[in-house]
Design a protein around this motif. Structure first.
Motif, PDB file in Angstrom:
ATOM      1  N   LEU A  56     -11.677  11.023   0.022  1.00 28.39           N
ATOM      2  CA  LEU A  56     -11.085  12.276   0.484  1.00 28.39           C
ATOM      3  C   LEU A  56      -9.702  12.095   1.128  1.00 28.39           C
ATOM      4  CD1 LEU A  56     -14.152  14.188   1.965  1.00 28.39           C
ATOM      5  CD2 LEU A  56     -13.041  14.475  -0.264  1.00 28.39           C
ATOM      6  N   GLY A  57      -9.458  10.969   1.789  1.00 30.54           N
ATOM      7  CA  GLY A  57      -8.161  10.731   2.427  1.00 30.54           C
ATOM      8  C   GLY A  57      -7.001  10.772   1.443  1.00 30.54           C
ATOM      9  N   ALA A  60      -6.477  14.286   0.000  1.00 28.26           N
ATOM     10  CA  ALA A  60      -5.806  15.209   0.926  1.00 28.26           C
ATOM     11  C   ALA A  60      -4.300  14.974   0.954  1.00 28.26           C
ATOM     12  CB  ALA A  60      -6.393  15.069   2.326  1.00 28.26           C
ATOM     13  N   ARG A  64      -2.059  17.767  -1.086  1.00 34.17           N
ATOM     14  CA  ARG A  64      -1.299  18.470  -0.055  1.00 34.17           C
ATOM     15  C   ARG A  64      -1.557  19.978  -0.103  1.00 34.17           C
ATOM     16  NH1 ARG A  64       3.799  16.014   2.561  1.00 34.17           N
ATOM     17  NH2 ARG A  64       4.301  17.572   4.082  1.00 34.17           N
ATOM     18  N   SER A  66      -2.873  21.513   2.176  1.00 35.87           N
ATOM     19  CA  SER A  66      -2.591  21.948   3.541  1.00 35.87           C
ATOM     20  C   SER A  66      -1.829  20.827   4.245  1.00 35.87           C
ATOM     21  CB  SER A  66      -3.911  22.231   4.259  1.00 35.87           C
ATOM     22  OG  SER A  66      -3.729  22.305   5.649  1.00 35.87           O
ATOM     23  N   PRO A  68      -1.317  20.438   7.539  1.00 31.55           N
ATOM     24  CA  PRO A  68      -2.092  19.873   8.650  1.00 31.55           C
ATOM     25  C   PRO A  68      -3.216  18.945   8.184  1.00 31.55           C
ATOM     26  CG  PRO A  68      -1.698  22.198   9.049  1.00 31.55           C
ATOM     27  CD  PRO A  68      -1.239  21.899   7.645  1.00 31.55           C
ATOM     28  N   LEU A  69      -3.875  19.290   7.078  1.00 30.18           N
ATOM     29  CA  LEU A  69      -4.923  18.422   6.549  1.00 30.18           C
ATOM     30  C   LEU A  69      -4.340  17.098   6.063  1.00 30.18           C
ATOM     31  CD1 LEU A  69      -7.914  18.085   5.830  1.00 30.18           C
ATOM     32  CD2 LEU A  69      -7.390  19.110   3.604  1.00 30.18           C
ATOM     33  N   SER A  70      -3.178  17.159   5.416  1.00 37.25           N
ATOM     34  CA  SER A  70      -2.497  15.947   4.966  1.00 37.25           C
ATOM     35  C   SER A  70      -2.114  15.067   6.159  1.00 37.25           C
ATOM     36  CB  SER A  70      -1.256  16.327   4.160  1.00 37.25           C
ATOM     37  OG  SER A  70      -0.516  15.194   3.799  1.00 37.25           O
ATOM     38  N   ASP A  71      -1.582  15.689   7.215  1.00 37.52           N
ATOM     39  CA  ASP A  71      -1.225  14.925   8.418  1.00 37.52           C
ATOM     40  C   ASP A  71      -2.463  14.319   9.075  1.00 37.52           C
ATOM     41  OD1 ASP A  71       1.467  15.395   8.093  1.00 37.52           O
ATOM     42  OD2 ASP A  71       1.529  17.079   9.502  1.00 37.52           O
ATOM     43  N   LEU A  72      -3.575  15.053   9.054  1.00 40.90           N
ATOM     44  CA  LEU A  72      -4.832  14.527   9.593  1.00 40.90           C
ATOM     45  C   LEU A  72      -5.313  13.336   8.766  1.00 40.90           C
ATOM     46  CD1 LEU A  72      -7.069  14.898  11.705  1.00 40.90           C
ATOM     47  CD2 LEU A  72      -8.208  16.424  10.071  1.00 40.90           C
ATOM     48  N   ALA A  73      -5.144  13.408   7.452  1.00 40.77           N
ATOM     49  CA  ALA A  73      -5.524  12.287   6.587  1.00 40.77           C
ATOM     50  C   ALA A  73      -4.658  11.067   6.883  1.00 40.77           C
ATOM     51  CB  ALA A  73      -5.404  12.691   5.119  1.00 40.77           C
ATOM     52  N   SER A 122       6.301  18.218   6.740  1.00 40.69           N
ATOM     53  CA  SER A 122       5.410  17.966   7.869  1.00 40.69           C
ATOM     54  C   SER A 122       6.239  18.001   9.142  1.00 40.69           C
ATOM     55  CB  SER A 122       4.753  16.590   7.724  1.00 40.69           C
ATOM     56  OG  SER A 122       4.124  16.226   8.932  1.00 40.69           O
TER      57      SER A 122
END
Length: 139
Positions: A56-57, A60, A64, A66, A68-73, A122
């Motif tokens: 999943l990383g 994500a 891209r 999202s 924020p999800l990409s930054d969280l990954a 980002s």
């Protein structure tokens, strides 16, 4: 242009590192459990959890869907690689930390150049180096 190439090369290699690791976790489950036990981790559910995270990383980051999800990954991968490298160093197996060190270098390159290569920037990545202020002329 160089930043865009750096982004895609580093992101692709990082994703391949993670996806090949997930493949290893699926195909050599007993070996991975023993390797984790040698590092001091005895959680039976850890292998399944890591397979999901290692798939999943990169998805994500590459998709891209999202920012924020990409930054969280990116953050999750950073901590995973950091802790993985430290775990190997902690049991005095520095060769085991080499993939984590390579992954950290690829992650840093990918994160630092993502705004140059992606339409949605980002807010946490450094500003793209391609944006220069025009020089003014003196009279």
């Amino acid at each position: 242009m160089a930043a865009i190439c750096t982004y895609w090369i580093s992101t692709t290699l990082l994703s391949l590192l993670y996806l090949s690791s997930a493949f290893l976790y699926v195909t050599k489950r007993d070996f991975v459990r023993q390797a984790q036990a040698d590092l001091g981790y005895h959680a039976a559910h850890l292998v399944t959890f890591m397979i999901v995270i290692k798939i999943l990383g990169p998805i994500a980051i590459l998709s891209r869907v999202s920012v924020p999800l990409s930054d969280l990954a990116y953050a999750g991968i950073f901590y995973h690689l950091l802790l993985s490298g430290m775990a190997h160093l902690g049991v005095r197996k520095p060769k085991g930390a080499i993939p984590a060190a390579i992954g950290l270098a690829l992650l840093a390159a990918s994160f630092a150049t993502q705004n140059a290569a992606r339409d949605m920037p980002s807010p946490y990545a450094p500003a793209a180096a391609d944006h220069h202020l025009p020089l003014t002329t003196r009279n």
